[in-house]
Each structure stands twice: as C-alpha cells, then as structure tokens.
Design a protein around this motif. Structure first.
Motif, short mmCIF file in Angstrom:
data_model
loop_
_atom_site.label_atom_id
_atom_site.label_comp_id
_atom_site.label_asym_id
_atom_site.label_seq_id
_atom_site.Cartn_x
_atom_site.Cartn_y
_atom_site.Cartn_z
N VAL A 64 -66.57 72.12 15.04
CA VAL A 64 -66.83 70.84 14.37
C VAL A 64 -66.42 69.71 15.30
O VAL A 64 -65.31 69.69 15.83
CB VAL A 64 -66.05 70.74 13.05
CG1 VAL A 64 -66.30 69.38 12.38
CG2 VAL A 64 -66.45 71.87 12.11
N ASP A 65 -67.34 68.75 15.50
CA ASP A 65 -67.06 67.56 16.30
C ASP A 65 -67.87 66.41 15.75
O ASP A 65 -68.72 66.59 14.86
CB ASP A 65 -67.39 67.81 17.77
CG ASP A 65 -66.55 66.95 18.72
OD1 ASP A 65 -65.78 66.12 18.22
OD2 ASP A 65 -66.68 67.10 19.95
N CYS A 114 -72.01 68.90 13.89
CA CYS A 114 -71.60 67.55 14.27
C CYS A 114 -72.37 66.53 13.46
O CYS A 114 -73.38 66.86 12.82
CB CYS A 114 -71.79 67.33 15.78
SG CYS A 114 -73.47 67.54 16.36
N LEU A 115 -71.91 65.30 13.50
CA LEU A 115 -72.57 64.24 12.75
C LEU A 115 -73.87 63.80 13.40
O LEU A 115 -74.85 63.54 12.71
CB LEU A 115 -71.63 63.03 12.63
CG LEU A 115 -70.32 63.24 11.86
CD1 LEU A 115 -69.45 61.99 11.95
CD2 LEU A 115 -70.59 63.62 10.42
N PRO A 127 -77.25 66.09 11.24
CA PRO A 127 -78.24 65.38 10.42
C PRO A 127 -78.93 64.22 11.13
O PRO A 127 -80.07 63.90 10.80
CB PRO A 127 -77.40 64.85 9.24
CG PRO A 127 -76.06 65.48 9.35
CD PRO A 127 -75.88 65.86 10.79
N TRP A 128 -78.22 63.57 12.10
CA TRP A 128 -78.73 62.29 12.61
C TRP A 128 -78.81 62.24 14.13
O TRP A 128 -78.12 62.97 14.84
CB TRP A 128 -77.82 61.15 12.14
CG TRP A 128 -77.67 61.09 10.67
CD1 TRP A 128 -78.62 60.77 9.74
CD2 TRP A 128 -76.48 61.38 9.92
NE1 TRP A 128 -78.11 60.83 8.48
CE2 TRP A 128 -76.79 61.21 8.55
CE3 TRP A 128 -75.20 61.77 10.27
CZ2 TRP A 128 -75.87 61.41 7.54
CZ3 TRP A 128 -74.26 61.97 9.26
CH2 TRP A 128 -74.60 61.81 7.91
N ARG A 129 -79.64 61.32 14.61
CA ARG A 129 -79.58 60.88 15.99
C ARG A 129 -78.42 59.88 16.13
O ARG A 129 -78.07 59.20 15.18
CB ARG A 129 -80.90 60.19 16.39
CG ARG A 129 -82.09 61.12 16.53
CD ARG A 129 -83.36 60.35 16.86
NE ARG A 129 -83.82 59.55 15.73
CZ ARG A 129 -83.73 58.25 15.64
NH1 ARG A 129 -83.19 57.54 16.63
NH2 ARG A 129 -84.18 57.62 14.58
N LEU A 166 -71.93 63.72 3.67
CA LEU A 166 -73.37 63.86 3.84
C LEU A 166 -73.71 65.03 4.78
O LEU A 166 -74.70 65.73 4.57
CB LEU A 166 -73.96 62.55 4.38
CG LEU A 166 -73.89 61.35 3.43
CD1 LEU A 166 -74.36 60.08 4.14
CD2 LEU A 166 -74.74 61.60 2.19
N LEU A 167 -72.88 65.25 5.80
CA LEU A 167 -73.07 66.42 6.67
C LEU A 167 -72.91 67.70 5.87
O LEU A 167 -73.67 68.67 6.06
CB LEU A 167 -72.06 66.38 7.82
CG LEU A 167 -71.99 67.63 8.71
CD1 LEU A 167 -73.33 67.96 9.35
CD2 LEU A 167 -70.91 67.45 9.78
#
Length: 245
Positions: free
Chosen positions: A207-208, A236-237, A80-82, A109-110
């Motif tokens: 998943v990481d 990943c996040l 989802p994010w940088r 949120l992921l």
C-alpha cells in the motif's frame, strides 16, 4: 373517547446534521463519503491502463511496452485515479500538510474500488503491507501516509496489516523528481523483510499513495517473493501518466 396519540417530534431541518463535500463545500447526500456526486464524477479516473503496472494507455486491455520487455516483480497495480488535479492536490495536502481527512476520503474511495475489483475477480490478498518510511523522515513528517492508508483499507476490506514485516534500513534521498535509473540506485539495500517465515506462501498487497516509476514497489515485491511470498500486488491512490502524457 379515543385518545389521540402524540405525533413524533420532528427535528427542524436546520437542526439536522448536514454533511458537506470536502472538495466544493456544498451539501452532499452521498450515503457514505463526504464528497458530492458531481465532484466524485469529476475526479481523474484512471480509465484505460496497463493491465500490470496501471500506466495510463490510449486503449483498454493492453500491457505497456516496459512490462512486456521486463515484467515487474509485482503481479498487478490497482489504482482508481491518474495523478492529476484535484487528486494530486488532495494527496499533497494529506501527505505534506497532515490534512488527514483528505487522505481518509481517498482511502475510503480506494477501498470501494478494491471491493468492486474483488467482485470482478481480482484475487483477495491475505495481508496488506504499508511501504515503510525511513525513521528520520517519518519523525520529520510525524506519520507514514502509507501506513495510515493501509489502516483505513484494513477496516473497510477486513484484511490485516502486519506492522513489522517490512522496514527501511537506509535513509535514501527522496524519490520525487528523480529519474528511473536514479530511483533504482537509491533503493539498493534500502529495505529488509523482517518476517520471512511469516510471508511464505502468502498473497500480499503493498500500500502506497502514488506509483510513479514503480521502482520502490518493484524492489519490495522482489524481496517479498524471494522471502517466499506467493504473489504481491500494489494498491495505491493514483498512477502518474507516462512522460509527456
């Protein structure tokens, strides 16, 4: 004489449970998570990115030069994010200071991001596999943050997390701060697939917490494909920006 029914008791407003945003500590009315809408909107959402490795790019719908030149073993990265403030700080506090509520918030949120991606046509994997830590490092830290993330995703997505299909056999130096070539050297023979007969034909997702060069994910995806997996994605996040970006 008609009897008057007693009015239902109303709890005083000050007794009602108030939830607070984990970022700004203001009261939040978010229906599911402990984050206010203003802070959620200010997170460093990924935006335009490579359609394979999720590297931030200046325009959407593109594939980065590295993936065109040498496609990775994994099919797609979903993040989802940088890796930028405040997500980088939240991940650090979760990962290195055992502040698990921040990890859980980001994991939830992921999961929402992934559910939306499934609705948009992203193929749904049959199992989630946490990137393993070396035993010594896990003992020092007390937990594997990737395994915790996988557990939160599993409950939200209703996808199982086999715990023994991957293991790390070599305690390689920490990858953080190393260049891509050194990361690849570190990872040679570092991992093993313990359940080749069980991964055959399956669509799996690693998943990481953060994807930087992608060396670890690429190595694990290659091993899983060699063991017979049909497809490997990466969840990943956050994704780090390109050097200098």
């Amino acid at each position: 004489m008609a009897l008057l029914r007693p009015l239902p008791l109303q709890r005083p407003a000050w007794l009602r449970l108030r939830r607070h945003c984990q970022l700004c500590d203001e009261t939040t009315d978010h229906p599911r998570h402990d984050i206010c809408t203003a802070c959620e909107a200010e997170l460093p959402w990924l935006g335009a990115h490579c359609q394979v490795c999720a590297l931030p790019l200046p325009a959407p719908g593109m594939i980065c030069g590295a993936c065109q030149k040498k496609p990775p073993a994994f099919a797609r990265v979903e993040a989802p994010w940088r890796y930028a403030f405040p997500v980088d700080s939240l991940i650090t506090r979760f990962k290195h200071q055992a502040q698990w509520p921040f990890g859980r918030l980001l994991g939830e949120l992921l999961a929402e991001h992934l559910l939306h991606a499934y609705d948009e046509g992203l193929p749904r994997p049959q199992a989630l596999l946490a990137v393993p830590l070396a035993r010594r490092r896990e003992r020092q830290r007390g937990f594997n943050q990737a395994r915790m993330l996988a557990g939160w995703l599993s409950r939200a997505l209703q996808i199982p997390v086999p715990d023994d299909w991957l293991s790390r056999t070599l305690d390689t130096p920490a990858q953080q701060g190393l260049d891509a070539a050194t990361r690849k050297r570190n990872l040679r023979q570092a991992f093993v697939v313990n359940a080749a007969e069980r991964v055959e034909g399956l669509h799996l997702a690693l998943v990481d917490d953060v994807l930087t060069t992608g060396a670890t994910a690429n190595m694990l995806a290659r091993l899983l494909l060699q063991a017979g997996a049909a497809r490997v994605d990466v969840y990943c996040l956050a994704r780090t920006p390109p050097p200098g970006g």
